[in-house]
Design a protein around this motif. Structure first.
Motif, PDB file in Angstrom:
ATOM      1  N   ALA A   1       0.825  -1.203   0.000  1.00 13.24           N
ATOM      2  CA  ALA A   1       0.000   0.000   0.000  1.00 13.24           C
ATOM      3  C   ALA A   1       0.864   1.260   0.000  1.00 13.24           C
ATOM      4  N   VAL A   2       0.330   2.305  -0.605  1.00 11.38           N
ATOM      5  CA  VAL A   2       0.956   3.628  -0.583  1.00 11.38           C
ATOM      6  C   VAL A   2      -0.122   4.642  -0.247  1.00 11.38           C
ATOM      7  N   ALA A   3       0.301   5.763   0.311  1.00 10.61           N
ATOM      8  CA  ALA A   3      -0.649   6.822   0.656  1.00 10.61           C
ATOM      9  C   ALA A   3      -0.042   8.169   0.326  1.00 10.61           C
ATOM     10  N   ILE A   4      -0.872   9.046  -0.224  1.00  8.95           N
ATOM     11  CA  ILE A   4      -0.503  10.449  -0.346  1.00  8.95           C
ATOM     12  C   ILE A   4      -0.974  11.128   0.934  1.00  8.95           C
ATOM     13  N   VAL A   5      -0.083  11.866   1.591  1.00 12.24           N
ATOM     14  CA  VAL A   5      -0.400  12.441   2.902  1.00 12.24           C
ATOM     15  C   VAL A   5      -0.011  13.916   2.918  1.00 12.24           C
ATOM     16  N   ARG A   6      -0.767  14.697   3.683  1.00 13.07           N
ATOM     17  CA  ARG A   6      -0.415  16.098   3.921  1.00 13.07           C
ATOM     18  C   ARG A   6       0.199  16.183   5.308  1.00 13.07           C
ATOM     19  N   LEU A   7       1.456  16.603   5.372  1.00 15.18           N
ATOM     20  CA  LEU A   7       2.213  16.578   6.623  1.00 15.18           C
ATOM     21  C   LEU A   7       2.662  17.972   7.024  1.00 15.18           C
ATOM     22  N   GLY A   8       2.818  18.178   8.315  1.00  7.62           N
ATOM     23  CA  GLY A   8       3.534  19.345   8.788  1.00  7.62           C
ATOM     24  C   GLY A   8       4.972  19.267   8.342  1.00  7.62           C
ATOM     25  N   VAL A   9       5.543  20.405   7.973  1.00  8.15           N
ATOM     26  CA  VAL A   9       6.885  20.382   7.384  1.00  8.15           C
ATOM     27  C   VAL A   9       7.916  19.780   8.337  1.00  8.15           C
ATOM     28  N   GLU A  10       7.696  19.877   9.635  1.00  9.75           N
ATOM     29  CA  GLU A  10       8.652  19.354  10.601  1.00  9.75           C
ATOM     30  C   GLU A  10       8.755  17.832  10.558  1.00  9.75           C
ATOM     31  N   HIS A  11       7.792  17.175   9.939  1.00  6.17           N
ATOM     32  CA  HIS A  11       7.774  15.709   9.904  1.00  6.17           C
ATOM     33  C   HIS A  11       7.815  15.171   8.469  1.00  6.17           C
ATOM     34  N   SER A  12       8.305  15.968   7.539  1.00  5.42           N
ATOM     35  CA  SER A  12       8.161  15.611   6.128  1.00  5.42           C
ATOM     36  C   SER A  12       9.455  15.142   5.463  1.00  5.42           C
ATOM     37  N   GLU A  13      10.541  14.990   6.211  1.00  2.00           N
ATOM     38  CA  GLU A  13      11.776  14.576   5.561  1.00  2.00           C
ATOM     39  C   GLU A  13      11.691  13.113   5.127  1.00  2.00           C
ATOM     40  N   ASN A  14      12.254  12.835   3.962  1.00  2.00           N
ATOM     41  CA  ASN A  14      12.247  11.477   3.430  1.00  2.00           C
ATOM     42  C   ASN A  14      12.938  10.518   4.391  1.00  2.00           C
ATOM     43  N   GLY A  15      12.400   9.310   4.486  1.00  2.00           N
ATOM     44  CA  GLY A  15      12.965   8.283   5.341  1.00  2.00           C
ATOM     45  C   GLY A  15      12.415   8.271   6.752  1.00  2.00           C
ATOM     46  N   ARG A  16      11.667   9.289   7.129  1.00  2.00           N
ATOM     47  CA  ARG A  16      11.123   9.340   8.489  1.00  2.00           C
ATOM     48  C   ARG A  16      10.030   8.290   8.641  1.00  2.00           C
ATOM     49  N   ARG A  17       9.985   7.645   9.785  1.00  2.00           N
ATOM     50  CA  ARG A  17       8.972   6.644  10.070  1.00  2.00           C
ATOM     51  C   ARG A  17       7.780   7.309  10.752  1.00  2.00           C
ATOM     52  N   LEU A  18       6.608   7.093  10.180  1.00  2.00           N
ATOM     53  CA  LEU A  18       5.349   7.586  10.742  1.00  2.00           C
ATOM     54  C   LEU A  18       4.343   6.455  10.706  1.00  2.00           C
ATOM     55  N   GLU A  19       3.172   6.680  11.331  1.00  2.00           N
ATOM     56  CA  GLU A  19       2.115   5.680  11.355  1.00  2.00           C
ATOM     57  C   GLU A  19       0.782   6.321  10.969  1.00  2.00           C
ATOM     58  N   ILE A  20      -0.057   5.519  10.365  1.00  2.00           N
ATOM     59  CA  ILE A  20      -1.423   5.951  10.050  1.00  2.00           C
ATOM     60  C   ILE A  20      -2.359   5.251  11.017  1.00  2.00           C
TER      61      ILE A  20
END
Length: 651
Positions: A603-622
């Motif tokens: 799966a892939v998702a297009i997400v709108r993020l705060g710039v502070e959490h938008s660097e490539n490689g960062r791990r996030l959860e949905i």
């Protein structure tokens, strides 16, 4: 049917054979119904066909009636915002002493939705899961299948003992048919506006969305006994605080009533109903799975290949898709360029003839109103192909404000169009496209180039041909006259047979456009989201002269708070739209679109993020299941997910 324009006395004679009278046999049965003409102060919609019977259910009452298999039933909200409770019983069940009636829970389970709509999953079922009625037309789209018809207790508990109520009215109307009385009747509550609040999980209600003349039309799949009410509730917003009448029409089985839902350009705009597109005669034999796309029916998928097969055909061969629901406007005149320069985010003055560009229309806050492709067909002639009528209204208003010498012509359904997409699309079109020397040839068309062409030779059907699309693949779009639509479809299918040409529907397109990182209205761009936050900054030229929204966009471009990114998920679970994106326990973004990528295998998702959490490689959860009980892990990445340099489309 006899109609009288004034008071008359009618005598009806039913001849019987003489020998039948002498033998003591009874003559055959004759049904006679009489319906007073509706009052002149209310104008009912025109009948959909040959009416067998019609009657008005006065406000605060109910009426039961028989419906034969194959007949159509139309329930009309006469003055608007009037609830009409409805249920139906199988006639053979009542004759056997069984009350087999519409069951709201079974219906919701069978159709997997709160309310059936025209299409495959469009029926009302009984508790045995047998279909009783098929929904054919619905011009309102907001109804209730959750609750009961109003009851005496409901009024008594609020201080209104003795108030008229639909449940008692239903019991009285059904009594002659041997139906047992109930204090509370489950019912389909047509035109009652209810929904489930996602936070409290309570059933909510407010005033109805129905307008005068709105209706639901159904086809009987069995012989039925039905009952309709005109709800008397005047202490709630259900009926707009003013109960009115409901009108019922029964049409004969041979009446050709097409499937349709309502479409309005704007809340207060005149209603139209969904129409078959110019290509429908070729699509209908291939699939029964259609969805409403603005005012047209669009194919969702095709059973012969399925959405996944259509996806791979677009990736590896060539597909053809009906995209006629796009809106098209011709902008013509000496001030056409100046108007579009002011209205759109691209520098139109730099656009050469026979070129196009993806561009936006924004409001003063930089919020995207609409997106689309603008083509220049001449020095003073442009064609705007877009998603909604709102941009047409913006152009009209801006032209008046500027005093521009320009004509804005909405093409409506006059120019259906097809998308021919995939790596074999150029080869397919090479076999059927003819161009005159004075316009670009097929081989001359670069990305977003446009030309006018004909089918086969100089005498063939004419069409506009653009190298554009919504897939991220090499592709083209064809815009033609309605009269030539089927000939062009047939030529494409014949020419592409050995190339694997495959019809494609909206489901496969959804997968491909998300993988390609392409924005959609209501998802990536929505109210309160500016062009940069929608990931559309590439279509904004801040160096051009003033345009609507420029100041806000220039300010936001300097210090954006939110950006559009991708999230590569660990598994194949697809999150829902608007799901929260979390960093630990804190929400840092939201899902705008998601799908399972067949190419990537997850799966892939297009997400709108705060710039502070938008660097490539960062791990996030949905977050799923209320955002807390289930988490889908992923890694931040750029979009597009596939072919980030758009080399396929530029090939």
């Amino acid at each position: 049917m006899l109609r009288a324009s004034r008071a008359v006395t009618a005598w009806l004679f039913h001849p019987a054979a003489t020998d039948a009278m002498i033998g003591g046999a009874h003559p055959s049965h004759l049904d006679v119904t009489h319906q007073p003409a509706p009052g002149t102060q209310v104008r009912l919609p025109a009948p959909l066909g040959e009416v067998r019977e019609e009657f008005t259910v006065p406000r605060g009452t109910a009426q039961a009636y028989r419906l034969r298999e194959g007949e159509y039933l139309q329930i009309i909200d006469v003055e608007g915002q009037q609830c009409s409770d409805f249920t139906a019983f199988r006639s053979d069940g009542l004759e056997a002493g069984r009350e087999w009636m519409i069951d709201g829970t079974a219906t919701r389970s069978m159709v997997r939705g709160a309310y059936p709509g025209p299409g495959l999953l469009d029926k009302f079922h009984d508790a045995e899961m047998r279909p009783l009625l098929q929904v054919v037309q619905d011009t309102c789209g907001r109804h209730d299948t959750f609750g009961l018809a109003c009851t005496a207790r409901g009024y008594e508990d609020r201080g209104f003992p003795g108030h008229l109520n639909c449940s008692d009215n239903i019991s009285e109307a059904l009594a002659p048919y041997g139906v047992a009385r109930r204090s509370a009747w489950p019912a389909i509550n047509f035109f009652w506006n209810t929904w489930i609040d996602h936070a409290s999980h309570r059933i909510m209600t407010e005033e109805s969305h129905s307008r005068p003349g709105d209706h639901v039309t159904m086809r009987a799949l069995e012989d039925l006994v039905c009952v309709s009410t005109a709800c008397p509730d005047d202490i709630d917003p259900i009926n707009g605080w003013n109960p009115t009448d409901v009108h019922v029409r029964i049409y004969r089985p041979e009446t050709p009533i097409r499937r349709a839902v309502a479409w309005r350009e704007k809340e207060d705009a005149p209603m139209t109903t969904s129409q078959p597109s110019a290509f429908h005669a070729r699509l209908e034999p291939l699939t029964r799975h259609f969805t409403a796309a603005r005012d047209l029916w669009a194919a969702v998928d095709f059973p012969a290949t399925g959405a996944l097969g259509e996806y791979w055909a677009c990736r590896e061969a060539v597909t053809v898709q009906d995209m006629s629901s796009l809106r098209k406007y011709d902008i013509v005149g000496p001030d056409a360029e100046a108007l579009l320069q002011r209205a759109t985010t691209r520098n139109v003055a730099k656009m050469a003839v026979w070129r196009g560009a993806y561009t936006l229309m924004c409001d003063e806050a930089g919020t995207v109103i609409d997106d689309g492709t603008l083509f220049r067909l001449g020095p003073e002639l442009f064609r705007w192909c877009c998603g909604s009528e709102e941009s047409g209204r913006v152009l009209e208003e801006l032209a008046r404000e500027m005093g521009a010498q320009v004509r804005i012509h909405a093409l409506g359904g006059a120019m259906p169009n097809l998308a021919v997409q995939g790596p074999q699309s150029r080869e397919l079109l090479r076999r059927i496209v003819f161009t005159q020397p004075q316009v670009p040839a097929l081989g001359d068309l670069k990305w977003f180039g446009v030309t006018v062409a004909r089918l086969g030779d100089r005498e063939g059907a004419p069409f506009m041909l653009a190298r554009s699309g919504y897939t991220g693949e090499l592709g083209y779009e064809i815009f033609c006259a309605r009269a030539d639509a089927l000939a062009i479809w047939d030529a494409i299918m014949e020419a592409g047979a050995d190339l694997g040409v495959t019809p494609m529907g909206t489901e496969a397109l959804g997968m491909i456009r998300i993988e390609a990182g392409l924005a959609a209205a209501g998802a990536e761009f929505a109210p309160g989201v500016d062009a940069f936050e929608a990931g559309l900054g590439f279509a904004v030229d801040l160096d051009k002269p003033a345009f609507t929204g420029r100041e806000a966009l220039a300010r936001n471009a300097q210090a954006p708070r939110r950006v559009l990114k991708g999230l590569l998920l660990d598994g194949s679970d697809v999150p829902r739209h608007a799901s929260p994106v979390l960093d630990g326990e804190r929400q840092v973004g939201v899902v705008t679109s998601a799908t399972r990528s067949p190419t990537l295998g997850h799966a892939v998702a297009i997400v709108r993020l705060g710039v502070e959490h938008s660097e490539n490689g960062r791990r996030l959860e949905i977050g799923q299941m209320d955002g807390r009980m289930k988490r889908l892990g992923g890694t931040v990445a750029d979009i597009p997910f596939i072919d980030p340099q758009r080399k396929r489309a530029r090939a």
